[in-house]
Design a protein around this motif. Structure first.
Motif, PDB file in Angstrom:
ATOM      1  N   THR A   1     -39.828 -12.091  11.767  1.00  0.00           N
ATOM      2  CA  THR A   1     -40.717 -13.212  12.033  1.00  0.00           C
ATOM      3  C   THR A   1     -40.862 -13.996  10.730  1.00  0.00           C
ATOM      4  OG1 THR A   1     -42.734 -12.055  11.376  1.00  0.00           O
ATOM      5  CG2 THR A   1     -42.018 -11.797  13.683  1.00  0.00           C
ATOM      6  N   ASP A   2     -41.624 -15.079  10.778  1.00  0.00           N
ATOM      7  CA  ASP A   2     -41.899 -15.854   9.562  1.00  0.00           C
ATOM      8  C   ASP A   2     -43.154 -15.371   8.849  1.00  0.00           C
ATOM      9  OD1 ASP A   2     -39.701 -17.498   9.985  1.00  0.00           O
ATOM     10  OD2 ASP A   2     -40.841 -18.913  11.205  1.00  0.00           O
ATOM     11  N   LEU A   3     -43.797 -14.337   9.373  1.00  0.00           N
ATOM     12  CA  LEU A   3     -45.068 -13.869   8.820  1.00  0.00           C
ATOM     13  C   LEU A   3     -44.876 -13.056   7.540  1.00  0.00           C
ATOM     14  CD1 LEU A   3     -46.798 -12.692  12.119  1.00  0.00           C
ATOM     15  CD2 LEU A   3     -47.127 -14.859  10.906  1.00  0.00           C
TER      16      LEU A   3
ATOM     17  N   ASP B   1     -43.665 -12.075   1.567  1.00  0.00           N
ATOM     18  CA  ASP B   1     -43.878 -11.289   0.346  1.00  0.00           C
ATOM     19  C   ASP B   1     -44.245  -9.840   0.678  1.00  0.00           C
ATOM     20  OD1 ASP B   1     -43.315 -13.488  -1.249  1.00  0.00           O
ATOM     21  OD2 ASP B   1     -45.415 -14.085  -1.407  1.00  0.00           O
ATOM     22  N   GLY B   2     -45.109  -9.673   1.669  1.00  0.00           N
ATOM     23  CA  GLY B   2     -45.477  -8.322   2.100  1.00  0.00           C
ATOM     24  C   GLY B   2     -44.272  -7.561   2.627  1.00  0.00           C
ATOM     25  N   TYR B   3     -43.418  -8.269   3.360  1.00  0.00           N
ATOM     26  CA  TYR B   3     -42.206  -7.632   3.872  1.00  0.00           C
ATOM     27  C   TYR B   3     -41.305  -7.189   2.720  1.00  0.00           C
ATOM     28  CZ  TYR B   3     -37.782  -6.742   6.088  1.00  0.00           C
ATOM     29  OH  TYR B   3     -36.620  -6.138   6.490  1.00  0.00           O
TER      30      TYR B   3
ATOM     31  N   GLY C   1     -33.045 -15.003   9.708  1.00  0.00           N
ATOM     32  CA  GLY C   1     -33.932 -13.852   9.772  1.00  0.00           C
ATOM     33  C   GLY C   1     -33.338 -12.626  10.439  1.00  0.00           C
ATOM     34  N   LEU C   2     -32.120 -12.736  10.985  1.00  0.00           N
ATOM     35  CA  LEU C   2     -31.487 -11.577  11.597  1.00  0.00           C
ATOM     36  C   LEU C   2     -30.900 -10.696  10.501  1.00  0.00           C
ATOM     37  CD1 LEU C   2     -30.671 -10.140  14.238  1.00  0.00           C
ATOM     38  CD2 LEU C   2     -28.497 -11.359  14.077  1.00  0.00           C
TER      39      LEU C   2
ATOM     40  N   ASN D   1     -45.976  -4.850  14.249  1.00  0.00           N
ATOM     41  CA  ASN D   1     -47.151  -5.725  14.359  1.00  0.00           C
ATOM     42  C   ASN D   1     -46.979  -7.058  13.649  1.00  0.00           C
ATOM     43  OD1 ASN D   1     -48.661  -3.902  15.887  1.00  0.00           O
ATOM     44  ND2 ASN D   1     -49.384  -2.847  14.054  1.00  0.00           N
ATOM     45  N   ARG D   2     -46.190  -7.080  12.573  1.00  0.00           N
ATOM     46  CA  ARG D   2     -46.191  -8.251  11.706  1.00  0.00           C
ATOM     47  C   ARG D   2     -44.816  -8.846  11.442  1.00  0.00           C
ATOM     48  NH1 ARG D   2     -48.480  -6.337   6.368  1.00  0.00           N
ATOM     49  NH2 ARG D   2     -49.680  -5.238   7.907  1.00  0.00           N
ATOM     50  N   TRP D   3     -43.824  -8.038  11.121  1.00  0.00           N
ATOM     51  CA  TRP D   3     -42.594  -8.559  10.535  1.00  0.00           C
ATOM     52  C   TRP D   3     -41.418  -8.728  11.477  1.00  0.00           C
ATOM     53  CZ3 TRP D   3     -44.244  -4.347   6.876  1.00  0.00           C
ATOM     54  CH2 TRP D   3     -45.117  -4.854   5.904  1.00  0.00           C
TER      55      TRP D   3
END
Length: 107
Positions: free
Chosen positions: A18-20, A23-25, A53-54, A85-87
């Motif tokens: 995802t685009d979320l 940096d955390g990813y 993003g793939l 949940n996020r990435w």
């Protein structure tokens, strides 16, 4: 990476990011790379990600028990939940046994 032997287990993870929280990813991915490398039976990892993003990540393990221990590692399981949940928009995971392996390098 060490040479792969007949019977090596390859865990193939194909994921759409995802685009979320990029940096955390990135931090989580680096942490998981370090943690995986500390596990018994770990051989190495190959990973690529396109601009869309793939990504494809292949981790290599000496045997099925080592690959399963990584799957079940508590920190890895928690990060997997965070990814869901996020990435990740979606992912697929495939486990295969290596029957042949070749390397080539330009002279």
């Amino acid at each position: 990476m060490a040479k792969l032997n007949n019977g090596t287990i390859s865990v193939i993870f194909v994921a759409q990011r995802t685009d979320l929280d990029p940096d955390g990813y990135a931090q989580a991915a680096a942490l998981m790379d370090e943690l995986a490398a500390q596990q018994a039976g770990y051989i190495g990892i190959d990973s690529v990600r396109g601009a869309d993003g793939l990504g494809i990540t292949v981790s290599y393990w000496t045997d099925e028990a080592s690959a399963n221990a990584w799957r079940d590692h508590p920190e890895h399981a928690a990060m997997r939940d965070a990814g869901r949940n996020r990435w990740y928009a979606h992912y697929s995971l495939h486990v295969a046994q290596v029957t042949r392996s070749y390397d080539w390098k330009k002279p």
